[in-house]
Enzyme design. Structure first.
Site, PDB file in Angstrom:
ATOM      1  N   SER A  39     -15.503  -8.284 -17.615  1.00 23.20           N
ATOM      2  CA  SER A  39     -15.733  -8.210 -19.064  1.00 23.20           C
ATOM      3  C   SER A  39     -16.825  -9.204 -19.424  1.00 23.20           C
ATOM      4  O   SER A  39     -17.001 -10.216 -18.727  1.00 23.20           O
ATOM      5  CB  SER A  39     -14.442  -8.582 -19.803  1.00 23.20           C
ATOM      6  OG  SER A  39     -14.706  -8.835 -21.166  1.00 23.20           O
ATOM      7  N   TYR A  60      -7.307 -14.298 -21.131  1.00 22.29           N
ATOM      8  CA  TYR A  60      -8.078 -13.112 -20.703  1.00 22.29           C
ATOM      9  C   TYR A  60      -9.436 -13.548 -20.155  1.00 22.29           C
ATOM     10  O   TYR A  60      -9.849 -13.104 -19.074  1.00 22.29           O
ATOM     11  CB  TYR A  60      -8.249 -12.170 -21.900  1.00 22.29           C
ATOM     12  CG  TYR A  60      -8.989 -10.887 -21.584  1.00 22.29           C
ATOM     13  CD1 TYR A  60      -8.368  -9.848 -20.904  1.00 22.29           C
ATOM     14  CD2 TYR A  60     -10.316 -10.709 -21.985  1.00 22.29           C
ATOM     15  CE1 TYR A  60      -9.052  -8.661 -20.611  1.00 22.29           C
ATOM     16  CE2 TYR A  60     -11.001  -9.531 -21.698  1.00 22.29           C
ATOM     17  CZ  TYR A  60     -10.357  -8.510 -21.018  1.00 22.29           C
ATOM     18  OH  TYR A  60     -11.043  -7.349 -20.733  1.00 22.29           O
TER      19      TYR A  60
HETATM   20  N1  LIG Z   1     -11.700  -1.953 -23.856  1.00 21.09           N
HETATM   21  C1  LIG Z   1     -12.418  -3.055 -23.878  1.00 21.09           C
HETATM   22  O1  LIG Z   1     -12.790  -3.569 -24.953  1.00 21.09           O
HETATM   23  C2  LIG Z   1     -12.831  -3.698 -22.571  1.00 21.09           C
HETATM   24  C3  LIG Z   1     -13.944  -4.562 -22.576  1.00 21.09           C
HETATM   25  C4  LIG Z   1     -14.311  -5.177 -21.387  1.00 21.09           C
HETATM   26  C5  LIG Z   1     -13.589  -4.940 -20.232  1.00 21.09           C
HETATM   27  N2  LIG Z   1     -12.506  -4.101 -20.272  1.00 21.09           N
HETATM   28  C6  LIG Z   1     -11.770  -3.910 -19.014  1.00 21.09           C
HETATM   29  O2  LIG Z   1     -11.773  -2.537 -18.667  1.00 21.09           O
HETATM   30  C7  LIG Z   1     -10.607  -2.231 -17.891  1.00 21.09           C
HETATM   31  C8  LIG Z   1      -9.930  -0.989 -18.439  1.00 21.09           C
HETATM   32  O3  LIG Z   1      -9.424  -1.283 -19.732  1.00 21.09           O
HETATM   33  P1  LIG Z   1      -9.284  -0.174 -20.897  1.00 21.09           P
HETATM   34  O4  LIG Z   1     -10.121  -0.648 -22.006  1.00 21.09           O
HETATM   35  O5  LIG Z   1      -9.467   1.180 -20.355  1.00 21.09           O
HETATM   36  O6  LIG Z   1      -7.770  -0.440 -21.314  1.00 21.09           O
HETATM   37  P2  LIG Z   1      -6.514   0.557 -21.365  1.00 21.09           P
HETATM   38  O7  LIG Z   1      -6.891   1.825 -22.024  1.00 21.09           O
HETATM   39  O8  LIG Z   1      -5.405  -0.241 -21.948  1.00 21.09           O
HETATM   40  O9  LIG Z   1      -6.237   0.841 -19.833  1.00 21.09           O
HETATM   41  C9  LIG Z   1      -5.730  -0.169 -18.990  1.00 21.09           C
HETATM   42  C10 LIG Z   1      -5.068   0.481 -17.809  1.00 21.09           C
HETATM   43  O10 LIG Z   1      -4.547  -0.538 -16.955  1.00 21.09           O
HETATM   44  C11 LIG Z   1      -3.311  -0.094 -16.473  1.00 21.09           C
HETATM   45  N3  LIG Z   1      -2.387  -1.183 -16.172  1.00 21.09           N
HETATM   46  C12 LIG Z   1      -2.090  -2.275 -16.933  1.00 21.09           C
HETATM   47  N4  LIG Z   1      -1.146  -3.001 -16.322  1.00 21.09           N
HETATM   48  C13 LIG Z   1      -0.836  -2.352 -15.163  1.00 21.09           C
HETATM   49  C14 LIG Z   1       0.058  -2.598 -14.094  1.00 21.09           C
HETATM   50  N5  LIG Z   1       0.848  -3.680 -14.082  1.00 21.09           N
HETATM   51  N6  LIG Z   1       0.102  -1.719 -13.054  1.00 21.09           N
HETATM   52  C15 LIG Z   1      -0.664  -0.618 -13.049  1.00 21.09           C
HETATM   53  N7  LIG Z   1      -1.544  -0.334 -14.035  1.00 21.09           N
HETATM   54  C16 LIG Z   1      -1.626  -1.187 -15.068  1.00 21.09           C
HETATM   55  C17 LIG Z   1      -2.707   0.740 -17.587  1.00 21.09           C
HETATM   56  O11 LIG Z   1      -1.845   1.640 -16.947  1.00 21.09           O
HETATM   57  P3  LIG Z   1      -0.748   2.516 -17.699  1.00 21.09           P
HETATM   58  O12 LIG Z   1      -1.491   3.763 -18.052  1.00 21.09           O
HETATM   59  O13 LIG Z   1       0.269   2.688 -16.684  1.00 21.09           O
HETATM   60  O14 LIG Z   1      -0.323   1.700 -18.904  1.00 21.09           O
HETATM   61  C18 LIG Z   1      -3.920   1.386 -18.212  1.00 21.09           C
HETATM   62  O15 LIG Z   1      -4.149   2.667 -17.653  1.00 21.09           O
HETATM   63  C19 LIG Z   1      -9.728  -3.494 -17.942  1.00 21.09           C
HETATM   64  O16 LIG Z   1      -9.896  -4.234 -16.750  1.00 21.09           O
HETATM   65  C20 LIG Z   1     -10.299  -4.262 -19.124  1.00 21.09           C
HETATM   66  O17 LIG Z   1     -10.076  -5.644 -19.014  1.00 21.09           O
HETATM   67  C21 LIG Z   1     -12.127  -3.467 -21.393  1.00 21.09           C
END
Ligand SMILES: NC(=O)c1ccc[n+]([C@@H]2O[C@H](COP(=O)([O-])OP(=O)(O)OC[C@H]3O[C@@H](n4cnc5c(N)ncnc54)[C@H](OP(=O)(O)O)[C@@H]3O)[C@@H](O)[C@H]2O)c1
Length: 264
Positions: A140, A153
């Site tokens: 991130s 985070y």
């Molecule tokens: N969205 C943003 O603003 C942003 C910005 C920068 C970086 N990121 C990074 O991008 C990545 C994806 O995030 P996203 O935005 O797509 O968020 P999201 O929609 O909440 O997706 C996160 C995923 O991680 C999975 N997860 C969380 N805990 C878990 C566990 N204990 N075991 C297995 N799976 C788990 C969840 O699985 P379930 O489906 O089973 O809940 C979900 O599918 C993350 O690493 C996040 O830090 C996001």
């Protein structure tokens, strides 16, 4: 240069999440198969139905459990090995650090930092059997710029960035490359209503998961070791390294707005 990795045979964690599902869709045309990992079977099945089901394999499980890591390794081996691990699963909790729950702190450390380490460790022996393979860790912008309300985070993503660099150097004489891709704010469920309200007030730049996925594919097929998304964000990352006093003052100026939105 990276033609040598294709077609991708990939393990993607957090596949049913916002960025994960978009990545799966964008990656599939260049892939032989995808192993999609998540905790929610129904969400994974829905995603598989939208893709080419014959080339999609599912692992339902929590990445903080050793059994899930074993199941991924076993399936990848049965399929004849794989050449791409995308550590994408993650969690976030926008909260004042002082009153943040220990559970939330542990959960972020486990899923954002420990799980990518342990999964990589579990899969490296298999990846070494490939002529070329890569691990891509999804970080991130906040891994490079500490921001109030996201102390833990930011710590996990900074740790992931450090881990990526060190592991890449450790594996430099093997067939495995290790890379880091850092999105800026993206419209997914990871951001709470409070975080979204703060982002709106601060006019934080935001991407759709589909735009992030397109940039990811360009990164994957290119030769950069690391990439941060967003021109303004990339500039701030650089500034934070060379003249940290400037972002320090700018963020101090935003603190009243941040505090207004911070859950206490
Ligand atoms: N969205 C943003 O603003 C942003 C910005 C920068 C970086 N990121 C990074 O991008 C990545 C994806 O995030 P996203 O935005 O797509 O968020 P999201 O929609 O909440 O997706 C996160 C995923 O991680 C999975 N997860 C969380 N805990 C878990 C566990 N204990 N075991 C297995 N799976 C788990 C969840 O699985 P379930 O489906 O089973 O809940 C979900 O599918 C993350 O690493 C996040 O830090 C996001």
């Amino acid at each position: 240069m990276t033609q040598r990795y294709r077609p991708y045979r990939a393990v993607l964690t957090g596949a049913a999440g916002g960025i994960g599902a978009a990545l799966a869709k964008e990656l599939l045309p260049q892939a032989e198969y995808l192993i999609l990992v998540g905790r929610n079977r129904a969400a994974l099945e829905t995603l598989r139905a939208q893709l080419d089901p014959a080339r999609i394999h599912l692992i339902e499980g929590d990445l903080t459990q050793a059994a899930t890591l074993d199941a991924i390794a076993m399936l990848a081996e049965q399929l004849g090995g794989f050449n791409l691990l995308i550590n994408n699963a993650g969690s976030n909790d926008f909260h004042a650090f002082e009153t943040q729950s220990e559970d939330a702190i542990r959960s972020m450390l486990e899923i954002n930092l420990l799980a990518p380490m342990l999964l990589s460790r579990r899969l490296i022996p298999l990846m070494k059997k490939q002529l070329h393979a890569q691990i891509v860790n999804i970080g991130s912008v906040m891994g490079s710029i500490g921001f109030p309300g996201f102390s833990v985070y930011c710590g996990t993503k900074a740790g992931l960035q450090g881990f990526t660099q060190a592991l890449r150097r450790e594996l430099a004489d093997t067939s495995i490359d290790v890379r880091y891709f850092a999105p800026r704010a993206t419209r997914t469920a990871i951001n709470s209503d409070a975080a979204n309200a703060m982002n709106r007030e601060l006019r934080t730049g935001e991407d759709t998961p589909e735009a992030v996925a397109r940039s990811f594919i360009a990164f994957l097929n290119g030769g950069k070791r690391e990439q941060t998304l967003g021109a303004k964000e990339s500039f701030f990352v650089l500034l934070n390294k060379v003249l940290p006093g400037l972002p320090e003052r700018a963020i101090r100026g935003q603190l009243p707005i941040i505090r207004k939105h911070l859950p206490d």
